[in-house]
Design a protein around this motif. Structure first.
Motif, PDB file in Angstrom:
ATOM      1  N   UNK A   1       0.833  -1.201   0.000  1.00 38.39           N
ATOM      2  CA  UNK A   1       0.000   0.000   0.000  1.00 38.39           C
ATOM      3  C   UNK A   1       0.867   1.250   0.000  1.00 38.39           C
ATOM      4  N   UNK A   2       0.345   2.299  -0.612  1.00 33.07           N
ATOM      5  CA  UNK A   2       0.964   3.611  -0.458  1.00 33.07           C
ATOM      6  C   UNK A   2       0.778   4.048   0.990  1.00 33.07           C
ATOM      7  N   UNK A   3       1.364   5.165   1.337  1.00 34.34           N
ATOM      8  CA  UNK A   3       1.076   5.740   2.644  1.00 34.34           C
ATOM      9  C   UNK A   3      -0.416   6.081   2.696  1.00 34.34           C
ATOM     10  N   UNK A   4      -1.057   5.961   3.863  1.00 33.69           N
ATOM     11  CA  UNK A   4      -2.487   6.304   3.956  1.00 33.69           C
ATOM     12  C   UNK A   4      -2.727   7.753   3.529  1.00 33.69           C
ATOM     13  N   UNK A   5      -3.773   7.979   2.761  1.00 30.39           N
ATOM     14  CA  UNK A   5      -4.071   9.329   2.305  1.00 30.39           C
ATOM     15  C   UNK A   5      -5.439   9.827   2.779  1.00 30.39           C
ATOM     16  N   UNK A   6      -6.232   8.927   3.362  1.00 29.78           N
ATOM     17  CA  UNK A   6      -7.572   9.336   3.788  1.00 29.78           C
ATOM     18  C   UNK A   6      -8.011   8.545   5.011  1.00 29.78           C
ATOM     19  N   UNK A   7      -8.624   9.242   5.952  1.00 30.97           N
ATOM     20  CA  UNK A   7      -9.193   8.607   7.132  1.00 30.97           C
ATOM     21  C   UNK A   7     -10.678   8.371   6.899  1.00 30.97           C
ATOM     22  N   UNK A   8     -11.112   7.168   7.170  1.00 36.30           N
ATOM     23  CA  UNK A   8     -12.539   6.881   7.059  1.00 36.30           C
ATOM     24  C   UNK A   8     -13.018   6.284   8.380  1.00 36.30           C
ATOM     25  N   UNK A   9     -14.280   6.477   8.661  1.00 37.29           N
ATOM     26  CA  UNK A   9     -14.875   5.897   9.863  1.00 37.29           C
ATOM     27  C   UNK A   9     -16.372   5.796   9.651  1.00 37.29           C
ATOM     28  N   UNK A  10     -17.015   5.097  10.529  1.00 35.01           N
ATOM     29  CA  UNK A  10     -18.471   4.969  10.483  1.00 35.01           C
ATOM     30  C   UNK A  10     -19.073   6.060  11.368  1.00 35.01           C
ATOM     31  N   UNK A  11     -19.771   6.991  10.744  1.00 29.23           N
ATOM     32  CA  UNK A  11     -20.293   8.148  11.478  1.00 29.23           C
ATOM     33  C   UNK A  11     -21.802   8.020  11.702  1.00 29.23           C
ATOM     34  N   UNK A  12     -22.291   8.826  12.601  1.00 30.26           N
ATOM     35  CA  UNK A  12     -23.726   8.852  12.917  1.00 30.26           C
ATOM     36  C   UNK A  12     -24.303  10.152  12.382  1.00 30.26           C
ATOM     37  N   UNK A  13     -25.266  10.029  11.467  1.00 30.92           N
ATOM     38  CA  UNK A  13     -25.905  11.195  10.852  1.00 30.92           C
ATOM     39  C   UNK A  13     -27.324  11.341  11.389  1.00 30.92           C
ATOM     40  N   UNK A  14     -27.689  12.569  11.760  1.00 31.95           N
ATOM     41  CA  UNK A  14     -29.058  12.871  12.205  1.00 31.95           C
ATOM     42  C   UNK A  14     -29.537  14.130  11.495  1.00 31.95           C
ATOM     43  N   UNK A  15     -30.803  14.430  11.617  1.00 32.90           N
ATOM     44  CA  UNK A  15     -31.327  15.667  11.026  1.00 32.90           C
ATOM     45  C   UNK A  15     -30.808  16.871  11.810  1.00 32.90           C
ATOM     46  N   UNK A  16     -30.756  17.990  11.144  1.00 38.56           N
ATOM     47  CA  UNK A  16     -30.211  19.196  11.756  1.00 38.56           C
ATOM     48  C   UNK A  16     -30.924  19.596  13.041  1.00 38.56           C
ATOM     49  N   UNK A  17     -32.230  19.340  13.111  1.00 40.08           N
ATOM     50  CA  UNK A  17     -32.996  19.749  14.291  1.00 40.08           C
ATOM     51  C   UNK A  17     -33.137  18.631  15.329  1.00 40.08           C
ATOM     52  N   UNK A  18     -32.375  17.540  15.159  1.00 45.92           N
ATOM     53  CA  UNK A  18     -32.468  16.408  16.076  1.00 45.92           C
ATOM     54  C   UNK A  18     -31.892  16.753  17.451  1.00 45.92           C
ATOM     55  N   UNK A  19     -32.469  16.159  18.487  1.00 51.88           N
ATOM     56  CA  UNK A  19     -31.970  16.353  19.854  1.00 51.88           C
ATOM     57  C   UNK A  19     -30.927  15.285  20.223  1.00 51.88           C
TER      58      UNK A  19
END
Length: 268
Positions: free
Chosen positions: A119-137
Motif C-alpha cells: 500500500x501507499x502511505x495512507x491518504x484518507x481517514x474513514x470511519x463509520x459516522x452517525x448522521x441525524x437531522x439538523x434539528x435532532x436532539x
C-alpha cells in the motif's frame, strides 16, 4: 588436494550464479518505475460506481475524489493516468496479473490485504459516522437508546454497529437499506432517527444537501485508505508516495477533499 581445490572452485561458482540471480531479481523488483516512465502512464483499476471516490457523471466521464488525486499525482510524476473499470471482487487478481498498475478506489488498508499487496502511505481517514437531522436532539450514542437507526445492508456500518454491543442493544430497531442514499432519504422524512454510514460516502451526500443533516461527534470503527500496489513495484511506490506527500504538504489533497466532502477527511 587438487580435488579439494576443484570442489571449492565449483562451490564458489555455484554461489556466484545464485547471487547473480538474486541480484537480478532484486533489480527487476526496482525496475517498476522505469517501466512506467517508458510506457508514459500507469493504469488505475476501480469500481466506477462508487461515489464520491470514482463514478460516472451525467456525461459518462469517470470523476471523483480518487480520480482527482490520481490525476494530480500522475501529473507531478510526469506521466499520464488511465482509469480502467474492473470487477471489484477480482481487483486483486487484476493487479497481480498486471492488467492494472494500482488499485485506487477507496481501498481500506487491512492486515489481510497486506499479505497479498503493498500500500501507499495512507491518504484518507474513514470511519463509520452517525448522521441525524439538523434539528435532532440526539447528541451522542447514548441518545440513540430506543431510537430507529438505518444503515446499508452488508456494509462496514453494519459490522461496526454489531461490534458495539452496548449501543446495538439499546436501539429500538435497526432498519437495513440497499444503499446509503435510501437510508438518508428516510432519515430526512423521519422514518428513522439516525443513520450509520461510511464518512466518505455520507459527507458527500451531506455536502450536496446542505442544511438537512448533521454529524455527531461520536463515531464507530476507524480505518485508513491507501493505493494498492504490487509488492514488487518498490520504486514506483516510492515515487507515488513522494507525490502524495508533496500534495499533502502544499494543501492540494485538502483542497480536493473540500471539493468533494465540504471539509478535510484526509490523513494529516
Amino acid at each position: 588436494m587438487k580435488k579439494k581445490f576443484i570442489l571449492v572452485t565449483l562451490t564458489l561458482f555455484i554461489f556466484s550464479i545464485l547471487f547473480a540471480g538474486c541480484t537480478t531479481t532484486n533489480q527487476s523488483k526496482d525496475a517498476s518505475w522505469d517501466d512506467i516512465k517508458q510506457k508514459g502512464q500507469f493504469v488505475v483499476g476501480l469500481d466506477d460506481s462508487f461515489p464520491p471516490m470514482g463514478f460516472k457523471d451525467d456525461k459518462g466521464q469517470i470523476v471523483g475524489f480518487d480520480i482527482d488525486l490520481a490525476k494530480e499525482a500522475a501529473k507531478r510524476m510526469g506521466v499520464k493516468v488511465v482509469f480502467k473499470p474492473v470487477q471489484w471482487d477480482g481487483v486483486l487478481l487484476s493487479l497481480k496479473n498486471k492488467d492494472i498498475d494500482v488499485i485506487w478506489n477507496g481501498l481500506t488498508i487491512t492486515d489481510k490485504r497486506k499479505q497479498q499487496i503493498a500500500f501507499s502511505k495512507p491518504y484518507l481517514q474513514n470511519k463509520q459516522i452517525i448522521v441525524v437531522k439538523n434539528d435532532s436532539t440526539i447528541k451522542n450514542k447514548k441518545d440513540l437508546a430506543q431510537k430507529k437507526v438505518g444503515l446499508q445492508l452488508g456494509s462496514s456500518s453494519e459490522t461496526a454497529l454489531k461490534a458495539d454491543n452496548t449501543t446495538l442493544k439499546s436501539l429500538k430497531e435497526v432498519k437495513k437499506y440497499s444503499d446509503n442514499t435510501e437510508a438518508l432519504m428516510d432519515l430526512k422524512d423521519g422514518r428513522v432517527d439516525a443513520v450509520v454510514a461510511d464518512e466518505v460516502v455520507a459527507r458527500y451526500y451531506i455536502n450536496k444537501t446542505k442544511g438537512v443533516y448533521k454529524v455527531l461527534n461520536d463515531d464507530f470503527k476507524k480505518e485508513e485508505y491507501g493505493v494498492g500496489i504490487r509488492k514488487t513495484d518498490i520504486s514506483f511506490k516510492e515515487k507515488l508516495d513522494k507525490a502524495l506527500d508533496d500534495m499533502k504538504k502544499d494543501g492540494t489533497v485538502n483542497k480536493i477533499s473540500q471539493k468533494w466532502f465540504g471539509e478535510s477527511v484526509t490523513e494529516k
